[in-house]
Scaffold this active site. Sequence first.
Site, PDB file in Angstrom:
ATOM      1  N   CYS A   1       0.819  -1.221   0.000  1.00 16.24           N
ATOM      2  CA  CYS A   1       0.000   0.000   0.000  1.00 16.24           C
ATOM      3  C   CYS A   1       0.848   1.264   0.000  1.00 16.24           C
ATOM      4  O   CYS A   1       0.427   2.287  -0.525  1.00 16.24           O
ATOM      5  CB  CYS A   1      -0.983  -0.016   1.162  1.00 16.24           C
ATOM      6  SG  CYS A   1      -0.216  -0.287   2.746  1.00 16.24           S
TER       7      CYS A   1
ATOM      8  N   HIS B   1      -2.044   0.781   7.382  1.00 20.02           N
ATOM      9  CA  HIS B   1      -2.387   0.775   5.967  1.00 20.02           C
ATOM     10  C   HIS B   1      -2.378   2.197   5.419  1.00 20.02           C
ATOM     11  O   HIS B   1      -2.848   3.121   6.070  1.00 20.02           O
ATOM     12  CB  HIS B   1      -3.773   0.149   5.781  1.00 20.02           C
ATOM     13  CG  HIS B   1      -4.181   0.086   4.344  1.00 20.02           C
ATOM     14  ND1 HIS B   1      -3.564  -0.745   3.436  1.00 20.02           N
ATOM     15  CD2 HIS B   1      -5.124   0.780   3.658  1.00 20.02           C
ATOM     16  CE1 HIS B   1      -4.124  -0.570   2.255  1.00 20.02           C
ATOM     17  NE2 HIS B   1      -5.061   0.345   2.351  1.00 20.02           N
TER      18      HIS B   1
END
Length: 360
Positions: A45, A305
Site C-alpha cells: 500500500c 495501511h
Amino acid sequence: MSWKRNYFASGGGAVGGVQGLVNPRTMTSIAPSKGPEHEPGQNSCFLNSALQVLWHLDIFRRSFRQLTTHKCMEDSCIFCALKSIFAQFQFSSERVLPSDALRSALAKTFQDEQRFQLGIMDDAAECFENLLMRIHFHISAESREDICTAKHCIPHQKFAMTLFEQCVCNSCGATSDPLPFIQMVHYISTTSLCNQAVRMLECREKPTPDMFGELLRNASNMGDLRNCPSNCGEVLRIRRVLMNSPEIVSIGLVWDSDHSDLAEDVIHSLGTCLRLGDLFYRVTEERARQAELYLVGMVCYYGKHYSTFFFQTKIHFHSDAFSFCVCVFTPNPPPPPLPSPSSIPTSPPLLSPAAPPDWP
Ligand SMILES: [Zn+2]
Ligand SMILES: [Zn+2]
Ligand SMILES: [Zn+2]
C-alpha cells in the site's frame, strides 16, 4: 486551534461514524474507482499510494504520457512498469489492477539498500520521492540529480524545490556559506506544526487562511538552530531560500512517534491553500512568489495501511486516528463542493476512492 472551520467542513451528521476522509462525489456517482491490487501480506500500500498520487496529478500524468525514450533497466525498470500500470489505469475495464511489476522493479532497484523489498511495509513519502528520482534517472541519465536541467525531466521541472540554506547573524553580520540542495518533498514535524499553530494563534485575533504557509515556514524552522558562523555567541535560525517555481509542492508530515495523539490537531492546522511565497524565508522567482497552490490530495496512514485521497469536491475528516503523510498542492483549485450524497462507504477503503471523471 479554532481556525479549522475556515478550512474544512466539520463533518455533518449524515456521515457520522465514518472513519477517515471520503470524497462524496466520486464515491457515489461519477467515476468508478480503479486502483492497484492490495492483497494481505503484500504490504504494497505504501507503493500503491505513491502511485495513485502520481496518477491523479494531471500535470504528471499528461507529461509522463508524452515520454517515450528512456534508459531501460529491463525487469527492474521502474519507467516501464509505471508506463504499463498507467496504461491499465487508463484503458482497463478491471477495477483492481495488479501492481506486481512495479513492486518487483522497485524491490530490485533498491535491493542493495534493502529498501522497498517484497512483502515488507515501507514509507509512502520516501517511496514517492524515490519513484520521482528513478524517473529522473531513466529519462535524464546524463544529468546529476542535484543539477538536472533537462526540460523533459518531470520530477525536476514540476516537483523539485531548488533551495539553499544559510545562516545570517544579526548581531555580528557573519554569514555561513550557502548550502544548495534539491528536495521533492518538504518535510515538517507534526509536533512543530502543532506547537507553532498554538503559538501563532496566541498572538493574533483571528486566524486567516493565508497563515498556513507562514505556519509551515515557522514549523519547519522551529528547533533548527545553529551557532553563529563566526561564533559570536548568537544562536541563529536557518534561512531557506527557494530559487525556482515548482508546479507541484508536496508537504511530508513527519510523526515523531507511532502513538502520537496529535492527529486531530494536525487536521485542524492544515490549510487547503498554500502561498508558495510564504513557505520559505525568501522566494526569488516572481512567479513562485505569486503562486497559490491548492490541496488536491493526501496520503494517509491508518491501521497499518496507507490510503490515498484526491479530491474533486471536498474532504471530510471524521477520525482522529489518521496520520497524514503527504499533502500534495497544485495550482488547480478544486471545484466547489456539491451536496453530500446519502450513501458513503463505512470503512477505510482499500482502493483509493478518487478518480477524475474522465482522463484528460
Ligand atoms: Zn524500461
Ligand atoms: Zn531530472
Ligand atoms: Zn554572530
